[in-house]
Scaffold this motif. Structure first.
Motif, PDB file in Angstrom:
ATOM      1  N   VAL A  10      16.748  14.444 108.906  1.00  0.00           N
ATOM      2  CA  VAL A  10      16.910  15.804 109.426  1.00  0.00           C
ATOM      3  C   VAL A  10      17.235  15.686 110.910  1.00  0.00           C
ATOM      4  N   ILE A  11      18.396  16.193 111.307  1.00  0.00           N
ATOM      5  CA  ILE A  11      18.817  16.138 112.706  1.00  0.00           C
ATOM      6  C   ILE A  11      18.649  17.514 113.325  1.00  0.00           C
ATOM      7  N   GLY A  82      30.552   9.533 105.170  1.00  0.00           N
ATOM      8  CA  GLY A  82      30.339   8.877 103.885  1.00  0.00           C
ATOM      9  C   GLY A  82      28.992   9.232 103.285  1.00  0.00           C
ATOM     10  N   LEU A  83      28.424  10.371 103.705  1.00  0.00           N
ATOM     11  CA  LEU A  83      27.113  10.820 103.232  1.00  0.00           C
ATOM     12  C   LEU A  83      27.180  12.273 102.781  1.00  0.00           C
ATOM     13  N   THR A  84      26.254  12.651 101.894  1.00  0.00           N
ATOM     14  CA  THR A  84      26.044  14.061 101.594  1.00  0.00           C
ATOM     15  C   THR A  84      25.377  14.705 102.805  1.00  0.00           C
ATOM     16  N   TYR A  85      25.757  15.929 103.130  1.00  0.00           N
ATOM     17  CA  TYR A  85      25.111  16.604 104.252  1.00  0.00           C
ATOM     18  C   TYR A  85      24.983  18.095 103.969  1.00  0.00           C
ATOM     19  N   LYS A  86      23.989  18.715 104.633  1.00  0.00           N
ATOM     20  CA  LYS A  86      23.753  20.144 104.541  1.00  0.00           C
ATOM     21  C   LYS A  86      23.582  20.700 105.945  1.00  0.00           C
ATOM     22  N   VAL A  87      23.862  21.982 106.104  1.00  0.00           N
ATOM     23  CA  VAL A  87      23.705  22.656 107.388  1.00  0.00           C
ATOM     24  C   VAL A  87      22.808  23.863 107.175  1.00  0.00           C
ATOM     25  N   VAL A  88      21.682  23.929 107.920  1.00  0.00           N
ATOM     26  CA  VAL A  88      20.722  25.023 107.750  1.00  0.00           C
ATOM     27  C   VAL A  88      20.359  25.636 109.090  1.00  0.00           C
ATOM     28  N   SER A  89      19.772  26.830 109.039  1.00  0.00           N
ATOM     29  CA  SER A  89      19.359  27.545 110.247  1.00  0.00           C
ATOM     30  C   SER A  89      17.983  27.090 110.706  1.00  0.00           C
ATOM     31  N   GLY A  90      17.815  27.035 112.023  1.00  0.00           N
ATOM     32  CA  GLY A  90      16.532  26.686 112.593  1.00  0.00           C
ATOM     33  C   GLY A  90      15.623  27.892 112.738  1.00  0.00           C
ATOM     34  N   GLY A  91      14.463  27.645 113.348  1.00  0.00           N
ATOM     35  CA  GLY A  91      13.494  28.713 113.554  1.00  0.00           C
ATOM     36  C   GLY A  91      13.176  28.902 115.016  1.00  0.00           C
ATOM     37  N   GLU A  92      12.115  29.678 115.291  1.00  0.00           N
ATOM     38  CA  GLU A  92      11.771  30.005 116.662  1.00  0.00           C
ATOM     39  C   GLU A  92      11.268  28.787 117.427  1.00  0.00           C
ATOM     40  N   ARG A  94      10.322  24.401 117.446  1.00  0.00           N
ATOM     41  CA  ARG A  94      10.815  23.139 116.891  1.00  0.00           C
ATOM     42  C   ARG A  94      10.244  22.896 115.504  1.00  0.00           C
ATOM     43  N   GLN A  95       8.920  23.088 115.337  1.00  0.00           N
ATOM     44  CA  GLN A  95       8.299  22.811 114.048  1.00  0.00           C
ATOM     45  C   GLN A  95       8.813  23.747 112.961  1.00  0.00           C
ATOM     46  N   ASP A  96       9.211  24.977 113.337  1.00  0.00           N
ATOM     47  CA  ASP A  96       9.791  25.901 112.358  1.00  0.00           C
ATOM     48  C   ASP A  96      11.162  25.393 111.902  1.00  0.00           C
ATOM     49  N   SER A  97      11.925  24.831 112.854  1.00  0.00           N
ATOM     50  CA  SER A  97      13.242  24.277 112.510  1.00  0.00           C
ATOM     51  C   SER A  97      13.101  23.072 111.586  1.00  0.00           C
ATOM     52  N   VAL A  98      12.103  22.220 111.877  1.00  0.00           N
ATOM     53  CA  VAL A  98      11.865  21.064 111.015  1.00  0.00           C
ATOM     54  C   VAL A  98      11.526  21.531 109.607  1.00  0.00           C
ATOM     55  N   PHE A  99      10.618  22.513 109.498  1.00  0.00           N
ATOM     56  CA  PHE A  99      10.183  23.014 108.183  1.00  0.00           C
ATOM     57  C   PHE A  99      11.376  23.549 107.394  1.00  0.00           C
ATOM     58  N   ASN A 100      12.279  24.275 108.068  1.00  0.00           N
ATOM     59  CA  ASN A 100      13.481  24.777 107.391  1.00  0.00           C
ATOM     60  C   ASN A 100      14.328  23.632 106.854  1.00  0.00           C
ATOM     61  N   GLY A 101      14.454  22.567 107.661  1.00  0.00           N
ATOM     62  CA  GLY A 101      15.223  21.412 107.214  1.00  0.00           C
ATOM     63  C   GLY A 101      14.587  20.715 106.030  1.00  0.00           C
ATOM     64  N   LEU A 102      13.247  20.586 106.052  1.00  0.00           N
ATOM     65  CA  LEU A 102      12.536  19.924 104.949  1.00  0.00           C
ATOM     66  C   LEU A 102      12.697  20.689 103.639  1.00  0.00           C
ATOM     67  N   LYS A 103      12.733  21.999 103.732  1.00  0.00           N
ATOM     68  CA  LYS A 103      12.849  22.829 102.526  1.00  0.00           C
ATOM     69  C   LYS A 103      14.179  22.610 101.818  1.00  0.00           C
ATOM     70  N   ASP A 104      15.189  22.132 102.542  1.00  0.00           N
ATOM     71  CA  ASP A 104      16.516  21.975 101.947  1.00  0.00           C
ATOM     72  C   ASP A 104      16.779  20.572 101.431  1.00  0.00           C
ATOM     73  N   LEU A 105      15.808  19.679 101.504  1.00  0.00           N
ATOM     74  CA  LEU A 105      15.995  18.317 101.004  1.00  0.00           C
ATOM     75  C   LEU A 105      15.982  18.315  99.482  1.00  0.00           C
ATOM     76  N   PRO A 106      16.804  17.467  98.864  1.00  0.00           N
ATOM     77  CA  PRO A 106      16.898  17.468  97.400  1.00  0.00           C
ATOM     78  C   PRO A 106      15.688  16.829  96.725  1.00  0.00           C
ATOM     79  N   ALA A 107      15.564  17.062  95.424  1.00  0.00           N
ATOM     80  CA  ALA A 107      14.435  16.518  94.653  1.00  0.00           C
ATOM     81  C   ALA A 107      14.449  14.995  94.624  1.00  0.00           C
ATOM     82  N   THR A 108      15.619  14.397  94.790  1.00  0.00           N
ATOM     83  CA  THR A 108      15.721  12.925  94.765  1.00  0.00           C
ATOM     84  C   THR A 108      15.226  12.275  96.046  1.00  0.00           C
ATOM     85  N   CYS A 109      14.968  13.069  97.102  1.00  0.00           N
ATOM     86  CA  CYS A 109      14.530  12.529  98.387  1.00  0.00           C
ATOM     87  C   CYS A 109      13.034  12.226  98.348  1.00  0.00           C
ATOM     88  N   SER A 110      12.670  11.017  98.703  1.00  0.00           N
ATOM     89  CA  SER A 110      11.256  10.634  98.746  1.00  0.00           C
ATOM     90  C   SER A 110      10.740  10.481 100.181  1.00  0.00           C
TER      91      SER A 110
END
Length: 400
Positions: A10-11, A82-92, A94-110
């Motif tokens: 998550v960047i 050469g990678l799959t990528y997604k673009v999502v909105s951040g929050g108010e 830093r930790q809110d932005s991280v949480f938004n990014g984590l929610k969009d990770l696929p089921a295959t991500c460990s």
């Protein structure tokens, strides 16, 4: 214990960058251009060089999300990750932005690595060491460096203590975690109203053990205006070389011209333009500096408008294209190959003229003439050929 499943990163590029805004014309720091690309893309390209990383989630300010989706697609088209990528909105926060990014990770991500885009210097080797620790079963991994300054605790302007700095570390990103743990930490944080400055703090508050790995002194965070100087200090230039070759046959056509200098008494050459074989080789070499094709692409001999055109124009056009590509030419080495005419009387004139056209000191232009010992078509006095090697420098695109 080895990990299973995919590693994603998550960047975070959702900050406002207010401390830098006045110094960079209001541009958010994650969008600052460095080596031809925005800061956040440099982190992305570093992650793309790590085989274990299978995908990226970019987190941008909500107000920029549509524009940045297009920008990321554009960057990937010109410099594919050469990678799959997604673009999502951040929050108010830093930790809110991280949480938004984590929610969009696929089921295959460990496992996930969370990284601040304002740290564009993080190396692939450091990131790989974080992955190695996660493979061993760590609940969290944070890169850290020793604190070299003495640290004081204060109450107002009064010192209240001096911690032992041997136990202190300055932590960096990316920070790595098993996905299920860091998601749980953010869920608890969200419910309890925790305010933290990094993700590892949440796991610490849960009682989980977080380990450190060796960070990098160079992995600085661009935060204040003076940090911009670090971007300038890390500029790196790389050499580039172009090679050109051209041939013209003798026959009724154009009076001989070499490097823009008429050669009285020389054989006429058959050509569409003015037939300057040396300038043609030089132009091709200049185009070769940046993958610009050849003069046939830009000046086809089927174009009637180019009939008897001065080859100096072709060279000037090639030079203009090289400049537009950020190339600085530093040297040219030219060789004319012909049995006739003898070119020694004209060599210095040609050298002087070529240097003038290229904007180089004469010391950086070399002109030679040779024969092929009466072998081949030049040895049989059927034609003339020239080769050119041009050396330049350009700003490196990305770290190697």
């Amino acid at each position: 214990m080895s990990s299973s499943g995919d590693f994603w990163a998550v960047i975070l590029a959702a900050g406002s960058g207010t401390r830098l805004a006045a110094s960079v014309g209001g541009v958010k720091k994650q969008y600052l251009n460095w080596k031809g690309m925005p800061l956040f893309w440099h982190s992305a390209t570093t992650f793309s060089r790590i085989p274990r990383i299978k995908g990226l989630v970019f987190v941008f300010p909500p107000s920029d999300i549509d524009k940045m989706k297009e920008r990321v697609d554009e960057l990937n088209s010109s410099c594919s990750l050469g990678l799959t990528y997604k673009v999502v909105s951040g929050g108010e926060r830093r930790q809110d932005s991280v949480f938004n990014g984590l929610k969009d990770l696929p089921a295959t991500c460990s496992h996930v690595l969370i990284h601040d885009s304002a740290r564009p210097f993080a190396s692939a080797s450091m990131i790989s060491s974080i992955i190695d620790e996660l493979d061993k079963g760590a609940s969290g991994v944070v890169p850290a460096v020793k604190v070299t300054d003495t640290i004081k605790t204060v109450n107002g302007n009064t010192i209240t203590g001096t911690p032992d700095r041997s136990d202190l570390r300055a932590v960096q990103t990316p920070q790595g975690f098993p996905l299920h743990l860091i998601r749980k930490a953010h869920e608890i944080s969200d419910g309890e109203g925790w305010n933290v400055t990094d993700d590892a703090s949440m796991l610490e508050m849960m009682g989980e053990s977080v380990v450190v790995c060796q960070g990098e002194e160079s992995n600085i965070k661009i935060t204040n205006p003076e940090d911009l100087a670090k971007l300038e200090e890390t500029k790196m230039y790389v050499p580039c070389v172009g090679w050109g070759y051209d041939v013209h046959r003798y026959g009724s056509g154009r009076p001989m011209v070499l490097g823009g200098i008429p050669i009285p008494g020389g054989p006429e050459v058959v050509a569409h333009s003015d037939g300057d074989v040396l300038y043609h080789a030089l132009a091709d070499a200049i185009l070769g500096l940046f993958g610009g094709g050849d003069i046939g692409l830009h000046f086809p001999d089927t174009d009637a408008a180019l009939e008897n055109m001065s080859s100096g124009i072709i060279v000037m056009e090639a030079l203009s294209k090289a400049e537009a590509e950020g190339i600085k030419i530093v040297h040219a080495d030219l060789t004319v190959i012909a049995q006739i005419p003898k070119l020694a009387p004209y060599r210095e004139q040609i050298r002087k003229n070529v240097a003038s056209v290229m904007g180089l000191p004469q010391s950086r232009v070399n002109v030679k003439a040779t024969t092929e010992e009466k072998l081949g078509f030049t040895g049989e006095k059927k034609g003339i050929k020239a080769v050119a090697t041009v050396t330049g420098v350009r700003l490196a695109d990305v770290d190697g």
